[in-house]
Design an enzyme around this catalytic site. Structure first.
Site, short mmCIF file in Angstrom:
data_model
loop_
_atom_site.label_atom_id
_atom_site.label_comp_id
_atom_site.label_asym_id
_atom_site.label_seq_id
_atom_site.Cartn_x
_atom_site.Cartn_y
_atom_site.Cartn_z
N ASP A 7 26.71 49.48 44.74
CA ASP A 7 26.46 48.05 44.80
C ASP A 7 25.68 47.79 46.09
O ASP A 7 25.62 48.66 46.97
CB ASP A 7 27.81 47.31 44.79
CG ASP A 7 27.64 45.81 44.88
OD1 ASP A 7 26.81 45.26 44.13
OD2 ASP A 7 28.34 45.18 45.70
N ASP A 9 25.16 44.15 47.95
CA ASP A 9 25.62 43.11 48.86
C ASP A 9 27.07 43.32 49.27
O ASP A 9 27.95 43.50 48.43
CB ASP A 9 25.46 41.74 48.19
CG ASP A 9 24.01 41.46 47.83
OD1 ASP A 9 23.13 41.78 48.65
OD2 ASP A 9 23.76 40.94 46.73
N ASP A 183 32.24 46.58 46.75
CA ASP A 183 33.16 45.76 47.56
C ASP A 183 33.93 44.75 46.73
O ASP A 183 34.85 44.12 47.25
CB ASP A 183 32.36 44.97 48.60
CG ASP A 183 31.53 43.87 47.94
OD1 ASP A 183 31.88 42.68 48.11
OD2 ASP A 183 30.57 44.18 47.23
#
Length: 227
Positions: A7, A9, A183
């Protein structure tokens, strides 16, 4: 060859590139600052809470981009990279990606953020393969403000990742080891599909899930070591 998916961001970047692009657009006067920031913050809150309508959000974001020519957008993005993104990239994030590239793994960034915003960022990390929300383009290559296809969000990340692998002659379940770093709880569907899910700088919801499942937790921006 193993597979390594990231991922973007709050995983490789200690910020949200989509939200920061909106803030950047407001700061340079490309959009009405007050109204845009209010809407941008509301969409970001929906994302954090897991209540985001990805199509509605992407068409909000892409609609603002469509007001400019591709040449204007590319010029603004160069400034965005220099002022916002590059100063935020930390050595440990670059080193983690490089570790997988040097090992000969097939590496991709898989992000819900649109391809226009994220392609230069992926390139800066040295990652050739980017799976991102695709803006629709007109015949001249300008953005129309619409989404091309389906969002790369939640379970959509599995759909798009499998389609990308199929085009390369691979299958997700055929890799001896497949890694995914994320995250967010929004990425649990894809995290559940790989052999090595790594909760990276996880939010509270993902942290709880990772602890319950016995997944490793990587606080990349704190100390760079798995716990």
């Amino acid at each position: 060859m193993n597979l390594a998916l990231f991922d973007l961001d709050h995983t490789l970047l200690p910020l949200d590139s989509d939200h920061e692009w909106g803030e950047f657009m407001a700061r340079i006067g490309a959009v009405d600052a007050d109204s845009f920031r209010k809407a941008n913050d509301q969409w970001f809150a929906h994302y954090q809470n897991g209540t985001l309508d990805p199509v509605a959000y992407l068409e909000f974001a892409l609609g603002n981009l469509a007001r400019f020519s591709r040449e204007q957008l590319d010029e603004m993005h160069l400034q965005f990279m220099d002022e916002v993104v590059k100063p935020a990239i930390l050595p440990q994030a670059v080193a983690l990606v490089k570790q997988h590239l040097d090992a000969g793994n097939l590496v991709a960034i898989v992000t819900a953020t649109n391809h226009f915003v994220t392609k230069p960022i992926a390139s800066h990390f040295g990652v050739e393969h980017l799976i991102a929300a695709m803006p629709a383009l007109d015949a001249q290559g300008n953005l129309t403000g619409k989404l091309d296809g389906t969002p790369t969000f939640g379970p959509g990340k599995i759909v798009h990742t499998e389609a990308w692998l199929d085009r390369l002659g691979h299958a997700l379940d055929k890799f001896e080891r497949s890694y995914f770093y994320s995250d967010s709880q929004n990425d649990i569907p894809l995290l559940e599909r790989v052999t090595d899910p790594i909760a990276t700088n996880p939010n509270d919801k993902l942290l709880a899930h990772a602890q319950a499942r016995g997944w490793p937790v990587l606080n990349l921006f704190a100390d760079g070591h798995a716990q």
